[in-house]
Design an enzyme around this catalytic site. Structure first.
Site, short mmCIF file in Angstrom:
data_model
loop_
_atom_site.label_atom_id
_atom_site.label_comp_id
_atom_site.label_asym_id
_atom_site.label_seq_id
_atom_site.Cartn_x
_atom_site.Cartn_y
_atom_site.Cartn_z
CG HIS A 1 -4.04 0.35 6.73
ND1 HIS A 1 -3.95 0.92 7.98
CD2 HIS A 1 -2.87 0.64 6.10
CE1 HIS A 1 -2.77 1.54 8.09
NE2 HIS A 1 -2.10 1.38 6.97
CG ASP B 1 0.57 -1.27 7.72
OD1 ASP B 1 1.46 -2.11 7.97
OD2 ASP B 1 0.78 -0.04 7.70
CG HIS C 1 -0.40 0.11 2.53
ND1 HIS C 1 0.42 -0.84 3.08
CD2 HIS C 1 -0.51 1.10 3.47
CE1 HIS C 1 0.78 -0.46 4.30
NE2 HIS C 1 0.24 0.71 4.56
CG HIS D 1 3.75 -1.47 11.48
ND1 HIS D 1 4.55 -0.36 11.63
CD2 HIS D 1 3.01 -1.26 10.36
CE1 HIS D 1 4.30 0.50 10.65
NE2 HIS D 1 3.37 -0.03 9.85
CG ASP E 1 4.65 3.15 7.43
OD1 ASP E 1 3.74 3.63 6.72
OD2 ASP E 1 4.46 2.20 8.23
CG HIS E 2 4.16 0.08 4.34
ND1 HIS E 2 4.16 -1.21 4.78
CD2 HIS E 2 3.66 0.83 5.35
CE1 HIS E 2 3.65 -1.27 6.01
NE2 HIS E 2 3.34 -0.03 6.38
CG HIS F 1 0.01 4.43 4.63
ND1 HIS F 1 -0.71 3.68 5.51
CD2 HIS F 1 -0.84 5.39 4.16
CE1 HIS F 1 -1.95 4.15 5.59
NE2 HIS F 1 -2.06 5.18 4.77
FE FE Z 1 2.58 0.92 8.06
ZN ZN Z 2 0.00 1.76 6.50
#
Ligand code: FE
Ligand code: ZN
Length: 255
Positions: A114, A133, A56, A171, A60-61, A58
Site C-alpha cells: 500500500h 491499510d 503508514h 477502514h 488519513d492516518h 497517509h
Molecule cells: Fe487509509
Molecule cells: Zn493509506
C-alpha cells in the site's frame, strides 16, 4: 491483565482505536486520522494518551498526530522507512523490532505494498494485530507505492499470524468488499454467512471489526489467492498465486 480496546469512527470511513494497558495506565492510539474523535474516546474512557503507533504516512492516518502530541506529550512511533513523511516522530521501528505500550509488547511486521514503509503492530500475548491499510476485512489495501508481489508477500505474513488473532483494520469497507468478494467466490458458504452478518452489523449501527485471521482465511479472496478453487473461479487454474492475487486486486480496482 489483558489489554482493553476502544474502537470508534474517524473522518468518513477510517477507524480509530485506543489500546489500553490496565496495569500501567498506558494508552496508545493506533494511527491518528484526526484528533477530535480520539479526544472524545479518551474522555469517555478516562484513559491518558501516552503513545501513538503509526502504520503508514497517509494523511488519513497521521492528520491528528501533532494536535494530540502537543496536548498529551505522547510518544510517536512510526515506520523508519516513512519517518520523514510523518510529523512528530520520536521513535522509528522496523521489521523484528518490538515496541511497548506500558507492559504490552507489540511486534513490528513490515507489510509493504500500500505504501513502501507500511508496518503492522502485532501484540502476540494479547492476540491483537493492528494492520492499517494492508489487510481489510474481506479486502486489502490498494497497491499504491509497492508492487503486487510485495503486497501478496505482506498479506501472507499477516495470514500466518495465529488464527485467533483479532485484527483491527484502517477502514470500514467491509460491505463493499463482500460485494466484490462474492464475484470471485460466489459459492463460498463462509463468505455468504459473513455477508449476512455484516449487513446486520451495519444496519444495527455496529462495527464489522475486529475479525480474526482464522475467519478471514475462509472468507477473504485476497488472502486465498493460492487456493485452487479461487484460481479456477477466475479462469487462472495452475497460475502462480502472486499472479492470481494481482488479477483479483486489479479486478477490485475496476469494480
Ligand atoms: Fe487509509
Ligand atoms: Zn493509506
Amino acid at each position: 491483565m489483558t489489554a482493553d480496546i476502544r474502537l470508534f469512527r474517524c473522518l468518513s470511513d477510517n477507524y480509530g482505536v485506543l489500546l489500553h494497558d490496565p496495569d500501567t495506565g498506558a494508552t496508545a492510539a493506533i494511527d491518528a486520522p484526526e484528533a477530535p474523535p480520539i479526544e472524545t474516546a479518551l474522555r469517555a474512557t478516562g484513559w491518558n494518551l501516552t503513545d501513538i503507533l503509526v502504520t503508514h504516512h497517509h494523511a488519513d492516518h497521521t492528520g491528528g498526530i501533532m494536535e494530540l502530541k502537543n496536548k498529551h506529550k505522547c510518544r510517536v512511533v512510526a515506520p523508519a522507512a516513512e519517518a520523514a513523511k510523518i510529523p512528530g516522530v520520536d521513535e522509528t521501528v522496523k521489521e523484528g523490532d518490538k515496541t511497548k505500550v506500558g507492559s504490552l509488547t507489540g511486534n513490528v511486521i513490515e507489510t509493504p505494498g500500500h505504501t513502501l514503509g507500511h508496518i503492522a503492530y502485532w501484540f502476540h500475548a494479547d492476540k491483537l494485530a493492528f494492520v492499517g491499510d494492508t489487510l481489510f476485512s474481506i479486502g486489502c489495501g490498494r497497491v499504491i507505492e509497492g508492487t503486487m508481489d510485495q503486497m501478496w508477500s505482506s498479506l501472507k505474513k499477516l495470514r500466518d499470524l495465529p488464527d485467533d488473532t483479532r485484527i483491527y483494520v484502517g477502514h470500514e469497507y467491509t460491505l463493499a468488499n463482500i460485494k466484490f468478494a462474492l464475484t470471485i467466490e460466489p459459492n463460498n458458504a463462509a463468505l455468504k454467512s459473513r455477508a449476512a452478518e455484516a449487513e446486520k452489523q451495519i444496519a444495527g449501527g455496529h462495527f464489522t471489526i475486529p475479525v480474526t485471521i482464522g475467519a478471514e482465511k475462509k472468507e477473504n479472496p485476497f488472502i486465498r489467492a493460492d487456493i485452487a478453487e479461487v484460481a479456477a473461479g477466475i479462469g487462472m487454474s495452475g497460475k502462480p498465486a502472486n499472479e492470481v492475487f494481482a488479477e483479483i486486486r486489479m479486478r477490485k480496482n475496476k469494480f
